[in-house]
Scaffold this motif. Structure first.
Motif, short mmCIF file in Angstrom:
data_model
loop_
_atom_site.label_atom_id
_atom_site.label_comp_id
_atom_site.label_asym_id
_atom_site.label_seq_id
_atom_site.Cartn_x
_atom_site.Cartn_y
_atom_site.Cartn_z
N TYR A 30 43.31 -52.72 -36.77
CA TYR A 30 42.38 -51.60 -36.86
C TYR A 30 41.29 -51.87 -37.91
CZ TYR A 30 44.95 -48.19 -34.02
OH TYR A 30 45.54 -47.52 -33.00
N ALA A 31 40.11 -51.37 -37.60
CA ALA A 31 39.02 -51.30 -38.58
C ALA A 31 38.37 -49.94 -38.40
CB ALA A 31 38.01 -52.42 -38.36
N TYR A 32 38.02 -49.32 -39.52
CA TYR A 32 37.47 -47.95 -39.48
C TYR A 32 36.34 -47.86 -40.50
CZ TYR A 32 37.56 -42.80 -39.39
OH TYR A 32 37.25 -41.47 -39.26
N LEU A 33 35.22 -47.29 -40.07
CA LEU A 33 34.06 -47.18 -40.96
C LEU A 33 33.24 -45.95 -40.59
CD1 LEU A 33 32.26 -48.40 -43.21
CD2 LEU A 33 31.06 -49.68 -41.41
N ASP A 34 33.31 -44.93 -41.45
CA ASP A 34 32.49 -43.73 -41.28
C ASP A 34 32.58 -43.15 -39.86
OD1 ASP A 34 31.66 -43.99 -43.93
OD2 ASP A 34 29.99 -45.29 -43.38
N GLY A 35 33.78 -43.05 -39.33
CA GLY A 35 33.98 -42.47 -38.00
C GLY A 35 34.02 -43.48 -36.87
N LYS A 36 33.50 -44.68 -37.10
CA LYS A 36 33.57 -45.72 -36.08
C LYS A 36 34.95 -46.36 -36.13
CE LYS A 36 28.68 -46.99 -36.68
NZ LYS A 36 28.42 -46.22 -37.93
N MET A 37 35.53 -46.62 -34.97
CA MET A 37 36.87 -47.20 -34.94
C MET A 37 36.91 -48.41 -34.02
SD MET A 37 40.53 -45.44 -34.01
CE MET A 37 40.22 -45.42 -32.26
N ARG A 38 37.59 -49.45 -34.49
CA ARG A 38 37.82 -50.65 -33.70
C ARG A 38 39.33 -50.91 -33.66
NH1 ARG A 38 35.27 -56.01 -32.92
NH2 ARG A 38 36.93 -57.56 -32.73
N ALA A 39 39.85 -51.14 -32.47
CA ALA A 39 41.27 -51.46 -32.30
C ALA A 39 41.38 -52.69 -31.42
CB ALA A 39 42.02 -50.29 -31.67
N GLU A 40 41.95 -53.76 -31.98
CA GLU A 40 42.08 -55.02 -31.24
C GLU A 40 43.55 -55.32 -31.00
OE1 GLU A 40 40.84 -59.77 -31.51
OE2 GLU A 40 39.91 -58.29 -32.82
N ILE A 41 43.87 -55.61 -29.75
CA ILE A 41 45.26 -55.87 -29.39
C ILE A 41 45.39 -57.22 -28.71
CG2 ILE A 41 45.05 -54.63 -27.18
CD1 ILE A 41 47.97 -53.73 -27.62
#
Length: 241
Positions: free
Chosen positions: A66-77
């Protein structure tokens, strides 16, 4: 072709079961997530997710970056690091050959967009995010109730029941263990989803700002109109080799 569709179904199953809320990829959950993460507006972490059924059977397990920045979210599986992927190893080998063994989901609220990206294919599809009926412009309300204090993953934590109520009255309850030595970051979360219990444990937590580029689709990636079209493109690439 058989292995491609098996792999696609596994990917869909894992991402749906490991989600924070039972909503679907194209719904913007950033507002709910921001309430759950509290003052932590930027972080990276590895999440270990397990899904247990009503009678205690382990239905799914996955590791998600997971990466999270000011409401933006990234999820890599990485599908190889899931219970489903290990069970269907032959299908995963085929997926890897086709560049479909890793999948990235992005939610970018300021663009009102969600993206599904396959880095190995250098391809992606884009979907508009939607706001549930009755919620446009109305943030959810949040109540928190302390349930106790426990050590979780080596962190002194406050066990908290977080209730998120949307403008239309729909409620979500998450039990969260918030680490007092990590700015109350929720190192463990547990929620009920469709009769299943989803437990997420965060590790390798870093509260530094992740690179902005993590939340952008690479300019040289090919865009498809749907995941099905993207998969067919992968088949055609493989046949053409």
């Amino acid at each position: 072709m058989k292995f491609l569709w098996i792999g696609a179904l596994l990917a869909a199953s894992v991402t749906a079961e490991a989600g924070w809320f039972d909503r679907g990829t194209n719904v913007d959950v950033s507002e709910q997530l921001s309430k759950l993460f509290g003052a932590n507006t930027a972080f990276t972490a590895t999440a270990q997710v397990s899904v247990t059924g009503r009678v205690g059977q382990n239905k799914q397990a996955a590791e998600i970056e997971y990466a999270y920045l000011d409401g933006k979210m990234r999820a890599e599986i990485n599908m190889a690091k899931t219970k489903a992927g290990q069970k269907h190893a032959e299908a995963m080998d085929q997926m890897a050959m086709m560049g479909m063994d890793r999948m990235v989901n992005l939610i970018v609220p300021d663009k009102k967009k969600a993206y599904v990206i396959y880095p190995g294919l250098r391809s992606y599809c884009e979907m508009p995010t939607t706001t549930p009926t009755g919620q446009a412009g109305t943030p959810p309300t949040v109540t928190r109730k302390e349930l106790g204090r426990e050590m979780v993953e080596g962190h002194p934590s406050i066990k908290t029941l977080v209730t998120i109520t949307e403008a239309n009255g729909q409620k979500y309850e998450v039990t969260s263990w918030e680490a007092t030595d990590l700015n109350n970051f929720p190192v463990k979360c547990e929620l009920q989803q469709g009769g299943d219990t989803v437990v997420t444990i965060f590790k390798n937590i870093k509260l530094d700002k992740p690179a902005v580029s993590l939340f952008e689709v690479p300019a040289n990636f090919k865009q498809y109109s749907s995941i099905d079209e993207m998969m067919m493109g992968a088949v055609q690439q493989m046949i053409g080799k």
